[in-house]
Structures are given as structure tokens and as C-alpha cells.
Design a protein around this motif. Structure first.
Motif, PDB file in Angstrom:
ATOM      1  N   VAL A  90       6.567 -27.581 -51.055  1.00 31.64           N
ATOM      2  CA  VAL A  90       6.576 -27.339 -49.400  1.00 31.64           C
ATOM      3  C   VAL A  90       7.090 -29.189 -49.385  1.00 31.64           C
ATOM      4  N   MET A  91       5.784 -29.913 -49.823  1.00 30.29           N
ATOM      5  CA  MET A  91       5.783 -31.376 -49.751  1.00 30.29           C
ATOM      6  C   MET A  91       7.035 -32.288 -50.495  1.00 30.29           C
ATOM      7  N   GLU A  92       7.325 -31.933 -51.250  1.00 29.20           N
ATOM      8  CA  GLU A  92       8.591 -32.336 -51.730  1.00 29.20           C
ATOM      9  C   GLU A  92       9.861 -32.163 -50.487  1.00 29.20           C
ATOM     10  N   GLY A  93       9.282 -30.115 -50.515  1.00 30.85           N
ATOM     11  CA  GLY A  93      11.151 -29.598 -49.779  1.00 30.85           C
ATOM     12  C   GLY A  93      11.684 -30.872 -48.795  1.00 30.85           C
ATOM     13  N   THR A  94       9.805 -31.043 -47.780  1.00 34.15           N
ATOM     14  CA  THR A  94      10.314 -31.506 -46.934  1.00 34.15           C
ATOM     15  C   THR A  94      10.497 -32.953 -46.804  1.00 34.15           C
ATOM     16  N   ALA A  95      10.410 -33.401 -47.498  1.00 27.97           N
ATOM     17  CA  ALA A  95      10.801 -35.260 -48.143  1.00 27.97           C
ATOM     18  C   ALA A  95      12.000 -35.363 -48.054  1.00 27.97           C
ATOM     19  N   LEU A 208      15.839 -26.285 -52.615  1.00 33.18           N
ATOM     20  CA  LEU A 208      15.883 -26.705 -54.194  1.00 33.18           C
ATOM     21  C   LEU A 208      15.120 -27.377 -54.785  1.00 33.18           C
ATOM     22  N   ALA A 209      14.219 -28.064 -53.599  1.00 39.44           N
ATOM     23  CA  ALA A 209      13.023 -28.298 -53.928  1.00 39.44           C
ATOM     24  C   ALA A 209      11.752 -27.531 -54.332  1.00 39.44           C
ATOM     25  N   ARG A 210      11.897 -25.974 -53.203  1.00 39.62           N
ATOM     26  CA  ARG A 210      10.791 -25.415 -53.751  1.00 39.62           C
ATOM     27  C   ARG A 210      11.025 -24.638 -54.515  1.00 39.62           C
ATOM     28  N   GLU A 211      12.242 -24.073 -55.059  1.00 37.56           N
ATOM     29  CA  GLU A 211      12.656 -23.276 -56.508  1.00 37.56           C
ATOM     30  C   GLU A 211      12.372 -24.174 -57.271  1.00 37.56           C
ATOM     31  N   HIS A 212      12.408 -25.568 -57.254  1.00 36.18           N
ATOM     32  CA  HIS A 212      12.398 -26.752 -58.200  1.00 36.18           C
ATOM     33  C   HIS A 212      10.799 -26.469 -59.315  1.00 36.18           C
TER      34      HIS A 212
ATOM     35  N   ARG B  88       2.342 -31.914 -39.626  1.00 39.15           N
ATOM     36  CA  ARG B  88       1.757 -30.835 -39.018  1.00 39.15           C
ATOM     37  C   ARG B  88       2.748 -29.265 -38.482  1.00 39.15           C
ATOM     38  N   GLY B  89       4.254 -29.088 -38.617  1.00 38.02           N
ATOM     39  CA  GLY B  89       4.783 -28.300 -38.473  1.00 38.02           C
ATOM     40  C   GLY B  89       5.005 -27.952 -40.059  1.00 38.02           C
ATOM     41  N   VAL B  90       5.192 -28.353 -40.827  1.00 43.24           N
ATOM     42  CA  VAL B  90       5.161 -28.632 -42.066  1.00 43.24           C
ATOM     43  C   VAL B  90       4.133 -27.376 -42.500  1.00 43.24           C
ATOM     44  N   MET B  91       2.955 -28.416 -42.666  1.00 44.51           N
ATOM     45  CA  MET B  91       1.694 -27.097 -42.525  1.00 44.51           C
ATOM     46  C   MET B  91       1.240 -26.255 -42.423  1.00 44.51           C
ATOM     47  N   GLU B  92       1.756 -26.523 -40.903  1.00 44.36           N
ATOM     48  CA  GLU B  92       0.889 -24.646 -40.119  1.00 44.36           C
ATOM     49  C   GLU B  92       2.040 -23.285 -41.040  1.00 44.36           C
ATOM     50  N   GLY B  93       3.672 -24.274 -40.825  1.00 41.92           N
ATOM     51  CA  GLY B  93       4.697 -23.149 -41.098  1.00 41.92           C
ATOM     52  C   GLY B  93       4.297 -22.164 -42.472  1.00 41.92           C
ATOM     53  N   THR B  94       4.228 -23.407 -43.513  1.00 41.58           N
ATOM     54  CA  THR B  94       3.318 -22.810 -45.169  1.00 41.58           C
ATOM     55  C   THR B  94       3.017 -21.872 -44.687  1.00 41.58           C
ATOM     56  N   ALA B  95       1.319 -22.519 -44.103  1.00 37.51           N
ATOM     57  CA  ALA B  95       0.072 -21.486 -43.694  1.00 37.51           C
ATOM     58  C   ALA B  95       1.436 -20.130 -43.394  1.00 37.51           C
ATOM     59  N   VAL B  96       1.894 -19.897 -42.022  1.00 38.43           N
ATOM     60  CA  VAL B  96       1.620 -19.211 -41.185  1.00 38.43           C
ATOM     61  C   VAL B  96       3.208 -17.101 -42.511  1.00 38.43           C
ATOM     62  N   ARG B  97       3.758 -18.657 -42.878  1.00 36.22           N
ATOM     63  CA  ARG B  97       4.077 -18.208 -43.823  1.00 36.22           C
ATOM     64  C   ARG B  97       3.199 -16.946 -45.366  1.00 36.22           C
ATOM     65  N   MET B  98       2.890 -17.941 -45.601  1.00 35.45           N
ATOM     66  CA  MET B  98       1.488 -16.953 -46.950  1.00 35.45           C
ATOM     67  C   MET B  98       0.230 -15.959 -46.056  1.00 35.45           C
ATOM     68  N   ALA B  99       0.308 -16.169 -44.134  1.00 41.24           N
ATOM     69  CA  ALA B  99      -0.116 -15.208 -43.886  1.00 41.24           C
ATOM     70  C   ALA B  99       0.716 -14.321 -43.451  1.00 41.24           C
TER      71      ALA B  99
END
Lengths: 245, 245
Positions: A90-95, A208-212, B88-99
Motif C-alpha cells: 500500500v505504501m509503495e503503491g502510494t509512492a 502494480l506495486a500492490r501486486e508486486h 491518512r486517507g491511504v491508511m484509513e482506506g486500507t483499513a476500511v477495505r480490509m474491514a
DNA sequence: CTTGCCGCTAATGTATACAAATATGTGGTA
DNA sequence: TACCACATATTTGTATACATTAGCGGCAAG
């Protein structure tokens, strides 16, 4: 001429931190073991003051956990390990999305393309020893392209856990043919990532980053199963508790 | 009966940490100010040892930065602030996707729906004082739904910077009508987020969380412009450097 | 036999003295 | 006048002594 950097990573605190970290990730202690300051300081050859600084740092890194005064070695479930890798993706994807959205000039992509080229040669010659190092360099360059130290730091944070790093399982695989396949697919991801960034395709780059990262998930799953079935040795898994759940 | 928790946040280190953190976020020092240990310890009424523990912690939180021995107050550009909110949006987004991907039972969503209901009433009665508190509760419950302490911790990390927290700009707005619009739209996001989670729509939930964070981006942009043009006061912006760039 | 209290021990929390190192300022010299 | 070297002062890094508290075991009472 300026003198060399002040205590260039050579202070008691730094030494203790490095040594302690390597002991923990090597599985020197079982999970949930309480670390006593006095014997630990003796064992590391320093006093309690720099030791406590190191302990504090390792707590922040997530390797230690406070427990009612004092620290215990943190335990990680297998799910934690998977999640850590997912978060790295997720982080790499954002980057890389940000890198793509910056519309970089082709000049700025030259260094990372050079790294990709070197990995290409590595795979062609089938000498996979240096893969881990080059792969780390690639991922480092990748998140640098986001153009902000902020995001870079956070990505590095996500890579800090030993089983979450990009090249955590890039060697010492039993199944050589599966391993080669992984490398080839991973390298294709690398090519596609840089292409997506160069074309400004942020969403594609992020996906792609997530799949990676999912490749690493597969790797750790295989390693986990191997450890259980064949009692194989995986230093990267030393922190991951063996029981399912 | 068990005694109260051991030093329940009442140690020199904890006190110093809280006090120091609040001074920093209040803008007590200019960015890049070097903090000297001895006078600072005196000013806080403690000795250097617990002070250094607090400094170390604040470095990890990102409020301080090492500089050749010693610490300086970290400076944040406006872009940094925007990026922190984006993260923060990215992290919260990941959390809610997992939820969402966990396929939660409807029972598990009752508490957060109760919070949403309370915010609904708040908006209907137009008493927006308690909005920040309830909003924080909502976001806390939200990332708890991911079902893993790991992701929750990382989201909380992303919220730690004063301008990045969910409710950072949820009050003290000059433009009341724009503020009300923001609240109404934000609350619609809340409804949609929980609906997406309950239906297992992970991708939609993630996108919503990111868009929700963009509301904060708009808020901080308005505040930043107001500060420049009208010399308004925005405590949350104390750390953000005034010059453009 | 169980349970609760008390005191001890061993651990962490804190303060402070000392060592090392960096920055600064001053004097001399080219 | 500019620059370099050396001395000095200030600041951080480290060690250690002391205070305080939590955990634990034993003892006594129910």
C-alpha cells in the motif's frame, strides 16, 4: 577539510541498537521474553542509559513492546506478517502513484532504469546472488521518485520488519524453479512500474506495486509451510510464531 | 481490588512528553529551533534522563528531528501537511477495505452506526461543538473494524501530526456556511463508508476514505489561505511554515 | 486448604557527576 | 586582511548511585 561525521554510527547507543536489533530478528529470544536491563547491558557491554535509548527506539520500530514497566520481545502472528507485507504494498503503491502524478521527465528515470537493466543481466546470466541487493536499490529508488522525504520515510518504516522488506525472501529458497519464476515475474513488475510512472499512469502504478508485494506474500506463505512441514530454516521467520492463528 | 495502574501516565517521562508535545504543537518554538537539554529540563521541572526519553519519543512521532547531536523542532512545509493528510486517507482506506473484505456481521457494525446516529442528531440540532469528539470516535471505531491491531496502530501513527488528525480543522472556521457544508458532506461519507463495509464493497470503501480525507485537505487549504490573507489564527497550523513552497 | 496481608527482593525510574566531543572565539601568521 | 590552529567553553554522551515501585513468596488467619 571537514572532519568525518560526528560519531558516524559509532556511539554506544548506535552499537547497542544494531546489536540488539540483529539479535531480536535472529530469534535470539522467544517471543514475549522479558528483557532485563542490567544483564542485557552487561551482555552488550554498555551501561543502562544508552541501552534504554536503544530499547525505546526498538519499541518504535515495533520489535519490542512495553509491558508494565520493561519490554518484551514482540510476537508476530502469521497474519501480522502478511498484513505487514500488504501495508508495504500500500505504501509503495502510494509512492509510485505520486511519482506518476508528478509527470517526471525521462531523464529522472535514467538511474532506476539502469538498475532494472542490471537486474535483467543478472537474470540472463542466472547468477541470482546479488538479486537482493539490487532489488533493494530498485525499491529505494522507486520511492525516492515520489519526490518527498515524507512518503519515503514512511515506506522505509513499512520495510523495517524483517519479513516485510522487499528482498526478505529473495534467496535461500528450496524450490529453485519456483524461485526463478518469481524473479522473472517480479522483474516484469519492475519494468511495468517504471513504464507506468513514465507515462503518468498513477492508478496502474499503484495497482502494480500492490501486486508486486503479493509476490512476497506468496513467498512467505511457501516459507511458512516449508517450515512447518519440512522443519526448514528461515531466519526471516524467526519472529513469526509457529502456531497457526 | 487491584491497585490503580502503575504510574498511570504519571511519571516524569510521561509528564515531560505530554508537556513538551503540547508546547511544540502550540508553536512555542519556531521551526528549526534547537532544543538545549539543560534549560529545557529545568523549564519542565525534571532531569535530563527522562527528558531525553521524551525527546527520543517525539523524534519518532516526527515532531523533532536530529541534527548533529541534539534535536531541532521539525519544520513542515505546506506540501508536507497535504501529504500527511493524503497518507491518512491511504491508511484509513486500507483499513476500511480490509474491514469490508472481512464480511462483518451486521451486529459488529451496531456501535459505529450508533456514533453515526449521534452525529446525525448533532447536525440536525446544529450544535457542532461536540462534532470533533464524535468524529474522532467514528474514525477510531472505523479502523478498529479492520480487525487487526497492526493496521490500527499504523492509522493512529498517521493521525499523530496535529494537522493530519481527522478532526484537525473541524472547528474554529471563519466561513460558517462552508463549514456546515463540509460537515454534511463528511457525514454522508460516514454513512456511505459503513454501508460499503457492510456490503463487502472494499474498493468503494477505500475510495470513499480517500475522498473523505480530501475534505480535510480542502479545510487546511482554506485555513492556510486565511492565515496568509487575513492573518487568522490556526493553532493546528502552528507547525506549518508560512512561506509558500 | 484456601485466601489475604505483609514484607522482601529485584527490577525499573530518576538524578547527577563525569567524559567526550563539537562549536566558538582569539591570536598569530602568511 | 584572510585564514588556520589552538584553547576554551558549552553541549551532548555515558556511567553510576540512589529512589521507588511492582512482583512474589511466606506466613498467618479464617
Amino acid at each position: 577539510m571537514r572532519r568525518a561525521q560526528a560519531t558516524p554510527g559509532d556511539s554506544q547507543t548506535e552499537r547497542g541498537l544494531r546489536e540488539l536489533r540483529s539479535r531480536i530478528v535472529a530469534g535470539h529470544w522467544l517471543a514475549n521474553t522479558k528483557l532485563r536491563e542490567v544483564p542485557l547491558a552487561e551482555s552488550l557491554g554498555l551501561s543502562r542509559t544508552p541501552l534504554r535509548a536503544a530499547l525505546l527506539q526498538l519499541e518504535q520500530e515495533g520489535l519490542l513492546q512495553r509491558q508494565g514497566g520493561g519490554y518484551i520481545v514482540r510476537s508476530f502472528s502469521f497474519e501480522d506478517a502478511l498484513l505487514a507485507i500488504e501495508l508495504r504494498g500500500v505504501m509503495e503503491g502510494t509512492a509510485v502513484r505520486m511519482a506518476a502524478e508528478r509527470r517526471l521527465g525521462s531523464k529522472q528515470l535514467v538511474p532506476i532504469q539502469e538498475t532494472i537493466h542490471q537486474i535483467d543481466e543478472l537474470l540472463r546470466d542466472d547468477c541470482v546472488d546479488q538479486y537482493g541487493e539490487l532489488n533493494n536499490r530498485f525499491h529505494d529508488q522507486l520511492c525516492s521518485l515520489a519526490g518527498n522525504t515524507f512518503i519515503k520515510q514512511e515506506v522505509e518504516r513499512a520495510n523495517r520488519l524483517p519479513f516485510a522488506a522487499p528482498s526478505a525472501f529473495s534467496s535461500s529458497e528450496d524450490d529453485l524453479s519456483r524461485f526463478r519464476t518469481t524473479l522473472i515475474v517480479g522483474q516484469q513488475h519492475h519494468h511495468a512500474l517504471v513504464q507506468a510512472i513514465s507515462r503518468g499512469e498513477g492508478s496502474r502504478a499503484e495497482a502494480l506495486a500492490r501486486e508486486h508485494a503479493h509476490l512476497s506474500k506468496t513467498n512467505i506463505e511457501v516459507a511458512y509451510r516449508d517450515r512447518a512441514e519440512k522443519h526448514g530454516e528461515f531466519p526471516q521467520l524467526a519472529l513469526v510464531s509457529a502456531q497457526v492463528g
